[in-house]
Enzyme design. Sequence first.
Site, PDB file in Angstrom:
ATOM      1  N   GLY A   1      29.970  46.840  29.324  1.00  0.00           N
ATOM      2  CA  GLY A   1      30.787  45.612  29.278  1.00  0.00           C
ATOM      3  C   GLY A   1      31.885  45.520  30.345  1.00  0.00           C
ATOM      4  O   GLY A   1      32.321  46.561  30.779  1.00  0.00           O
TER       5      GLY A   1
ATOM      6  N   LEU B   1      36.383  51.149  30.487  1.00  0.00           N
ATOM      7  CA  LEU B   1      36.420  51.625  31.929  1.00  0.00           C
ATOM      8  C   LEU B   1      38.029  51.310  32.259  1.00  0.00           C
ATOM      9  O   LEU B   1      38.193  52.060  33.530  1.00  0.00           O
ATOM     10  CB  LEU B   1      35.628  50.578  32.683  1.00  0.00           C
ATOM     11  CG  LEU B   1      34.038  51.014  32.461  1.00  0.00           C
ATOM     12  CD1 LEU B   1      33.246  49.915  33.163  1.00  0.00           C
ATOM     13  CD2 LEU B   1      33.676  52.270  32.932  1.00  0.00           C
TER      14      LEU B   1
ATOM     15  N   GLN C   1      39.585  43.129  34.189  1.00  0.00           N
ATOM     16  CA  GLN C   1      39.445  44.598  34.501  1.00  0.00           C
ATOM     17  C   GLN C   1      39.206  44.624  35.917  1.00  0.00           C
ATOM     18  O   GLN C   1      39.471  45.622  36.531  1.00  0.00           O
ATOM     19  CB  GLN C   1      38.343  45.021  33.788  1.00  0.00           C
ATOM     20  CG  GLN C   1      38.658  45.149  32.314  1.00  0.00           C
ATOM     21  CD  GLN C   1      37.360  45.806  31.567  1.00  0.00           C
ATOM     22  OE1 GLN C   1      36.743  45.227  31.177  1.00  0.00           O
ATOM     23  NE2 GLN C   1      37.677  47.208  31.517  1.00  0.00           N
TER      24      GLN C   1
ATOM     25  N   HIS D   1      35.234  43.588  22.026  1.00  0.00           N
ATOM     26  CA  HIS D   1      35.959  44.421  22.959  1.00  0.00           C
ATOM     27  C   HIS D   1      36.240  43.568  24.208  1.00  0.00           C
ATOM     28  O   HIS D   1      37.343  43.729  24.910  1.00  0.00           O
ATOM     29  CB  HIS D   1      35.312  45.725  23.259  1.00  0.00           C
ATOM     30  CG  HIS D   1      36.083  46.657  24.246  1.00  0.00           C
ATOM     31  ND1 HIS D   1      36.369  47.939  23.778  1.00  0.00           N
ATOM     32  CD2 HIS D   1      36.418  46.533  25.621  1.00  0.00           C
ATOM     33  CE1 HIS D   1      37.067  48.576  24.857  1.00  0.00           C
ATOM     34  NE2 HIS D   1      36.802  47.780  25.929  1.00  0.00           N
ATOM     35  N   GLU D   2      35.383  42.982  24.856  1.00  0.00           N
ATOM     36  CA  GLU D   2      35.581  42.239  25.976  1.00  0.00           C
ATOM     37  C   GLU D   2      36.382  40.976  25.852  1.00  0.00           C
ATOM     38  O   GLU D   2      37.052  40.614  26.615  1.00  0.00           O
ATOM     39  CB  GLU D   2      34.160  42.043  26.641  1.00  0.00           C
ATOM     40  CG  GLU D   2      33.085  43.220  26.991  1.00  0.00           C
ATOM     41  CD  GLU D   2      33.919  44.214  27.597  1.00  0.00           C
ATOM     42  OE1 GLU D   2      34.869  43.942  28.611  1.00  0.00           O
ATOM     43  OE2 GLU D   2      33.580  45.465  27.558  1.00  0.00           O
TER      44      GLU D   2
HETATM   45 NI    NI Z   1      37.094  47.858  27.973  1.00  0.00          NI
END
Ligand code: NI
Length: 170
Positions: free
Chosen positions: A46, A94, A51, A135-136
């Site tokens: 994801g 990430l 990000q 989470h995203e």
């Molecule tokens: Ni993340």
Amino acid sequence: MTILEICTYPEKVLRKRAEPIADIDEEISRLADHMADTMYSAPGIGLAANQVGVPKQLLVADISPRRPESELIVLVNPEIIAAEGQVTIEEGCLSVPDYQAEVKRHEKVTVRGLDLHGEEVVIEAEGLLAVVLQHEIDHLNGVLFIDRISKLKRDLYKRRLRKQLAKPDS
Ligand code: NI
């Protein structure tokens, strides 16, 4: 294929609340493509737009990126409209390299958003997909999974990171 640079904690853009997308234009489609490329190559399951340094409400996810039946999810302006149950899964991110921790989430969520054609999409997710979507969507609200662990664990992580950043050649 375009691989974007992934921002890592404590970069400020990760703390920005992403702006809703009013116009799903070429630029947004291209961003979604590049985000998918970036997610698959990382590899990750994801990725949220902030990000990659773009504070806009866009996410990509694919919980089976190595399997042929894998299915890419692209969501614009996603929101959780229903949630139930509880599950604890070890998560990584990430943007938070080399760290995993157990996070408590809803077991099932219903997420509503738009696809790249501007059509409404409703996803009823459970298990890993439900966790990834939460989470995203957290990312799009400027929240990281390390905000959802105990203060003790978070402080340990921060201390380790500070040590790593202080080393000149790592
Ligand atoms: Ni993340």
